[in-house]
Design an enzyme around this catalytic site. Structure first.
Site, PDB file in Angstrom:
ATOM      1  N   HIS A  14     -20.498 -13.381  36.180  1.00 37.05           N
ATOM      2  CA  HIS A  14     -20.797 -14.609  36.949  1.00 37.05           C
ATOM      3  C   HIS A  14     -21.961 -14.585  37.632  1.00 37.05           C
ATOM      4  O   HIS A  14     -22.012 -15.642  38.127  1.00 37.05           O
ATOM      5  CB  HIS A  14     -19.365 -14.273  38.078  1.00 37.05           C
ATOM      6  N   GLY A  19     -22.340 -18.011  33.731  1.00 41.77           N
ATOM      7  CA  GLY A  19     -21.269 -17.449  34.610  1.00 41.77           C
ATOM      8  C   GLY A  19     -21.193 -17.950  35.922  1.00 41.77           C
ATOM      9  O   GLY A  19     -20.108 -18.443  36.275  1.00 41.77           O
ATOM     10  N   SER A 110     -23.741 -18.325  20.811  1.00 39.51           N
ATOM     11  CA  SER A 110     -25.160 -18.762  20.896  1.00 39.51           C
ATOM     12  C   SER A 110     -25.521 -19.607  19.398  1.00 39.51           C
ATOM     13  O   SER A 110     -25.077 -19.105  18.529  1.00 39.51           O
ATOM     14  CB  SER A 110     -26.124 -17.646  21.153  1.00 39.51           C
ATOM     15  N   SER A 111     -26.513 -20.760  19.627  1.00 39.29           N
ATOM     16  CA  SER A 111     -26.653 -21.587  18.096  1.00 39.29           C
ATOM     17  C   SER A 111     -27.563 -20.518  17.433  1.00 39.29           C
ATOM     18  O   SER A 111     -27.735 -20.995  16.120  1.00 39.29           O
ATOM     19  CB  SER A 111     -27.409 -22.752  18.508  1.00 39.29           C
ATOM     20  N   CYS A 112     -28.165 -19.465  17.797  1.00 42.43           N
ATOM     21  CA  CYS A 112     -28.969 -18.611  16.757  1.00 42.43           C
ATOM     22  C   CYS A 112     -28.177 -18.052  15.956  1.00 42.43           C
ATOM     23  O   CYS A 112     -28.686 -17.175  15.016  1.00 42.43           O
ATOM     24  CB  CYS A 112     -29.891 -17.498  17.724  1.00 42.43           C
ATOM     25  N   TYR A 139     -29.526 -10.412  18.306  1.00 40.59           N
ATOM     26  CA  TYR A 139     -28.535 -10.931  19.294  1.00 40.59           C
ATOM     27  C   TYR A 139     -27.708 -11.997  18.372  1.00 40.59           C
ATOM     28  O   TYR A 139     -26.428 -11.870  18.680  1.00 40.59           O
ATOM     29  CB  TYR A 139     -29.694 -11.975  20.238  1.00 40.59           C
ATOM     30  N   LYS A 143     -23.655 -11.664  18.472  1.00 37.50           N
ATOM     31  CA  LYS A 143     -22.673 -12.747  18.757  1.00 37.50           C
ATOM     32  C   LYS A 143     -21.794 -13.180  17.438  1.00 37.50           C
ATOM     33  O   LYS A 143     -20.661 -13.747  17.788  1.00 37.50           O
ATOM     34  CB  LYS A 143     -23.767 -13.990  18.984  1.00 37.50           C
ATOM     35  N   PRO A 166     -23.075 -22.529  22.179  1.00 38.27           N
ATOM     36  CA  PRO A 166     -23.996 -23.313  22.775  1.00 38.27           C
ATOM     37  C   PRO A 166     -24.984 -23.483  22.010  1.00 38.27           C
ATOM     38  O   PRO A 166     -25.562 -22.361  21.645  1.00 38.27           O
ATOM     39  CB  PRO A 166     -23.731 -22.877  24.179  1.00 38.27           C
ATOM     40  N   HIS A 182     -36.644 -18.082  28.546  1.00 39.38           N
ATOM     41  CA  HIS A 182     -36.512 -19.203  27.591  1.00 39.38           C
ATOM     42  C   HIS A 182     -37.723 -20.048  27.866  1.00 39.38           C
ATOM     43  O   HIS A 182     -38.304 -20.249  28.825  1.00 39.38           O
ATOM     44  CB  HIS A 182     -35.072 -19.788  27.326  1.00 39.38           C
ATOM     45  N   TRP A 205     -46.795 -21.223  24.307  1.00 38.99           N
ATOM     46  CA  TRP A 205     -46.682 -20.363  22.881  1.00 38.99           C
ATOM     47  C   TRP A 205     -46.576 -21.288  21.656  1.00 38.99           C
ATOM     48  O   TRP A 205     -45.787 -22.477  21.724  1.00 38.99           O
ATOM     49  CB  TRP A 205     -45.569 -19.494  23.190  1.00 38.99           C
TER      50      TRP A 205
END
Ligand code: GFB
Length: 312
Positions: A14, A19, A110-112, A139, A143, A166, A182, A205
């Site tokens: 949270h 969260g 996650s979209s990754c 990661y 996930k 997401p 990010h 970058w």
């Protein structure tokens, strides 16, 4: 048991960006029985502590938003920590949600998780059809394991555990540390500090060519509560805006919002990561949910928040 205003709801993570957005959303809807534990009060990597927590508190609904997260540099620098911490956190929460009879759990991925060379936009069924992007493989594997664990606990034990994937997120309470964050919060901070300090160049970058989709975290929180109330199926659901933007054009948009007038300097020694990861959001659109916040409005909201809360 239905999801109501006095349901006992545990929001794991949270204090994080996701969260805290879910807590804001739940409170705005009049939910008062929220169970919140900081990572200092409850280390979700410690199995015994998580068992005792669920035994004592018996939450009815769980939003599993706790995770170790970071940008492209953090993910590729601390691979063991990213896979270990995320596997431990999610495994302890999912297992005990089943053990102690949680009515429903929503797991945030996650979209990754999708293959780096997926056809675009990426459909949920493309999962595990190709190699992952190396820069965030740890990661992503964690996930994917969480998504599958929810699927298998539903299949074997009948648990109503749902999952959502997401796209890249941003908004208030994001991480603005320039090494671990990010891209969007990093550029907001870089442009803001360059303008404030009268520096005439900002280092960005990579090549600027990759494209990313950005969903404001308040829209994600709205989607999570929507899915907790109305979605009870096994297949995962992508959540995004359905539009992406090149990093170069994102930088120009953030330059405009912050009012920075200097030069952009592209640091090709830094990785680009996945070239593109636009999500197919037709499934959630068919459930009558759509993101509301435009990228420019979302960046302005986030910049205003950053200035009020971070500007030293
Ligand atoms: O947002 P980001 O770190 O993560 O990088 P990913 C996105 C793109 O922005 C890359 C470029 O091409 C970066 O090279 N970029 C330009 C920058 N300037 C910067 C900067 O100052 N900071 C950062 N961080 N990037 C994430 C995963 O991948 O996607 C997460 O690392 C998660 O785990 C998230 O899965 C959804 O978008 O490449």
């Amino acid at each position: 048991m239905e999801f109501s205003k006095n349901s006992k709801i545990y929001v794991a993570g949270h204090n994080g960006m996701v969260g805290s957005a879910i807590v804001r959303k739940l409170q705005s809807l009049g939910h008062t029985n929220l169970l919140l534990k900081s990572s200092k009060e409850l280390d979700l990597r410690k199995s015994e502590d998580v068992i005792n927590f669920f035994k004592m508190e018996s939450p009815e609904f769980v939003f599993l938003a706790a995770a170790k997260v970071g940008g492209i540099l953090a993910n590729s620098s601390y691979k063991a920590d990213f896979i270990y911490d995320n596997l431990m956190i999610q495994t302890n929460v999912i297992k005990n949600a089943h053990q102690f009879g949680v009515e429903k759990l929503l797991f945030l991925g996650s979209s990754c998780i999708y293959p780096k060379n997926s056809a675009q936009p990426i459909k949920e069924e493309y999962l595990l059809t190709g190699l992952l992007e190396a820069t965030n493989e740890p990661y992503a594997i964690a996930k994917i394991a969480g998504l599958k664990m929810c699927e298998y606990f539903r299949e074997q034990y009948g648990c109503n555990f749902i999952t959502t994937m997401p796209t890249n997120l941003y908004g208030e309470n994001d991480n603005f540390d320039l090494k671990s964050s990010h891209v969007l919060p990093a550029l907001l901070r870089k442009f803001h500090e360059a303008k404030t300090n009268n520096t005439n160049k900002v280092s960005i970058w990579g090549s600027g060519n990759p494209k990313r989709e950005f969903l404001h975290v308040d829209d994600l929180a709205d989607a999570c509560v929507f899915l907790m109330k109305s979605y009870n199926e096994s297949p995962t659901i992508n959540v995004g805006t359905g539009e992406d933007i090149s990093i170069k054009n994102l930088a120009l948009l953030i330059k405009e919002v912050t009012g920075f007038n200097g030069e952009l300097d592209w640091d090709s020694s830094m990785p680009d990561g996945t070239y593109r990861k636009l999500l197919d959001v037709s499934k959630i659109h068919n459930l009558e949910w759509k993101a509301k916040t435009s990228l420019k409005d979302g960046i302005k909201l986030t910049y205003d928040w950053y200035i009020k809360n971070h500007d030293v």
